[in-house]
Enzyme design. Sequence first.
Site, mmCIF file in Angstrom:
data_model
loop_
_atom_site.group_PDB
_atom_site.id
_atom_site.type_symbol
_atom_site.label_atom_id
_atom_site.label_comp_id
_atom_site.label_asym_id
_atom_site.label_seq_id
_atom_site.Cartn_x
_atom_site.Cartn_y
_atom_site.Cartn_z
ATOM 1 N N ASN A 208 34.876 41.167 35.046
ATOM 2 C CA ASN A 208 35.572 41.688 33.861
ATOM 3 C C ASN A 208 35.632 40.601 32.799
ATOM 4 O O ASN A 208 35.108 39.508 32.990
ATOM 5 C CB ASN A 208 36.971 42.191 34.244
ATOM 6 C CG ASN A 208 37.767 41.111 34.944
ATOM 7 O OD1 ASN A 208 38.059 40.075 34.359
ATOM 8 N ND2 ASN A 208 38.092 41.337 36.199
ATOM 9 N N ASP A 278 39.569 45.699 41.064
ATOM 10 C CA ASP A 278 40.163 46.673 41.981
ATOM 11 C C ASP A 278 39.157 47.128 43.034
ATOM 12 O O ASP A 278 39.534 47.530 44.125
ATOM 13 C CB ASP A 278 40.664 47.891 41.183
ATOM 14 C CG ASP A 278 41.861 47.511 40.312
ATOM 15 O OD1 ASP A 278 42.662 46.678 40.764
ATOM 16 O OD2 ASP A 278 41.959 48.019 39.172
ATOM 17 N N LYS A 288 17.608 40.895 46.794
ATOM 18 C CA LYS A 288 17.800 41.424 45.446
ATOM 19 C C LYS A 288 17.332 42.893 45.361
ATOM 20 O O LYS A 288 16.260 43.224 45.897
ATOM 21 C CB LYS A 288 16.983 40.566 44.464
ATOM 22 C CG LYS A 288 17.164 40.936 43.032
ATOM 23 C CD LYS A 288 16.270 40.112 42.130
ATOM 24 C CE LYS A 288 16.219 40.741 40.757
ATOM 25 N NZ LYS A 288 15.165 40.207 39.929
HETATM 26 O O1 C5P Z 1 47.312 47.514 39.239
HETATM 27 P P1 C5P Z 1 46.806 46.512 38.268
HETATM 28 O O2 C5P Z 1 45.516 45.902 38.688
HETATM 29 O O3 C5P Z 1 46.727 46.944 36.865
HETATM 30 O O4 C5P Z 1 47.938 45.385 38.313
HETATM 31 C C1 C5P Z 1 47.832 44.201 37.604
HETATM 32 C C2 C5P Z 1 48.567 43.112 38.321
HETATM 33 O O5 C5P Z 1 48.279 43.121 39.711
HETATM 34 C C3 C5P Z 1 48.121 41.752 37.851
HETATM 35 O O6 C5P Z 1 49.217 40.868 37.922
HETATM 36 C C4 C5P Z 1 47.027 41.390 38.834
HETATM 37 O O7 C5P Z 1 46.882 39.982 38.947
HETATM 38 C C5 C5P Z 1 47.517 42.012 40.104
HETATM 39 N N1 C5P Z 1 46.455 42.519 41.003
HETATM 40 C C6 C5P Z 1 46.352 42.057 42.292
HETATM 41 N N2 C5P Z 1 45.385 42.540 43.120
HETATM 42 C C7 C5P Z 1 44.527 43.478 42.708
HETATM 43 C C8 C5P Z 1 44.616 43.960 41.394
HETATM 44 C C9 C5P Z 1 45.583 43.467 40.568
HETATM 45 O O8 C5P Z 1 47.138 41.185 42.685
HETATM 46 N N3 C5P Z 1 43.605 43.914 43.522
#
Ligand code: C5P
Length: 410
Positions: A208, A278, A288
Amino acid sequence: MLKNREIILGVSGGIAAYKSVELLREMTKKGANVHVVMTQNAQQFVTPLTFQTLSGNPVLCDMFRLLEDSKIGHVTLADIADLMVIAPATANILGKIANGIADDFLTTMVMATKVPVLFAPSMNVNMWHSSFVQNNVERLKAHGYQFVDPIEGDLACGSVGKGKLADIEEIVEKIEDIFTKKDLSGQHVLITAGPTLEPIDPVRYITNRSTGKMGFALAKMARRRGAEVTLITGPHYLSLPRRDIPQIVVNDARQMHEAVKHYFEDCHIVIMAAAVADFRPQDCLTEKITKRKNGTYLLEMDRNPDILKELGEKRRNHILVGFAAETSELMENAGVKLKEKNLDLIVANDVTQAGAGFGVDTNIVKILDAQGKVRKVPILSKDEVADIILDQVVKLVKKKEKDLPWPRNW
Ligand code: C5P
């Protein structure tokens, strides 16, 4: 921090004297009123006129010449100053001050002042490591004088090693540190920053737009405020202006998860500023992917662990702060995340707004707490936003300390 501060910049005679011009510029840019004091030897490297022009103040060199503006004698200036910084500090000046010699304007002033004195030494590597210099440094430290140690690098004398003047950014950071109230001392703060890289095959990955700037600003400001800071970061191109923040660099979300779990037990505060992916490709292929076949390519994804959510379930007396980077329904989404992840604070930012979010040096945020209170923070530098977030954290620390039974065991 430096606004309206009276700072004495002592310049002694090393080749790094030209770098003090840059230090002067940085301090004045930040609002300090700088008075330069030079030794005789320093004037061989840079002229007083350069410092005078850039500081807007007379440069003090000669003990016996009365100043045009006689209001500022060396003792008066030593009294009104907020700080003295000597950069570069040569082996000679360290030796003189450590042994109580005051034979010129600069050494006399150091002896006359009660304000904090910071030395930024610079010299040949063998000189720096010599027992004379090291003993003098120890002696000065024992007297409460502060230091920004030299760094390793190519030295002007042709040798390589420790002796190069610390980066100007690091010297300025140390000065700001001296002026900062240590309201996070005794706290271990774990901060995550940057993106994660989720591998597809040996050459490709999904990531990202996060650069780590917000998390790095939080790490710097928390350390400045006296916290012990551990920074876990995804890959980045930034430099931290401090050598005293341990940095653990990870690649993907699962590595970040492991690293966070490792430090969680021993920390008091967690600020998850990282943009953790996520999802990750189901399998990282060993070869590859080629485009030999026509048509589309379907990439199957698995969910990554939600690190912060897991911390929210495991927390005891920890303070947990999350970030919510959104493109719509900012506060609704942030509120849901705060509850779902069992957080104390969530910092919401609309990443579509100009001046906010990924890559830029500023941010515009809203800080939501568990009681539903929202604090709106206008466009500010990420350092300033970090400080405002930490102000809220300090309030929570104070509240927790009051509520904890004696003996207070985090
Ligand atoms: O649910 P979302 O990803 O929007 O939440 C954002 C918060 O959760 C941020 O503080 C991010 O660092 C944390 N986060 C996490 N693990 C994930 C995704 C997001 O700790 N897999």
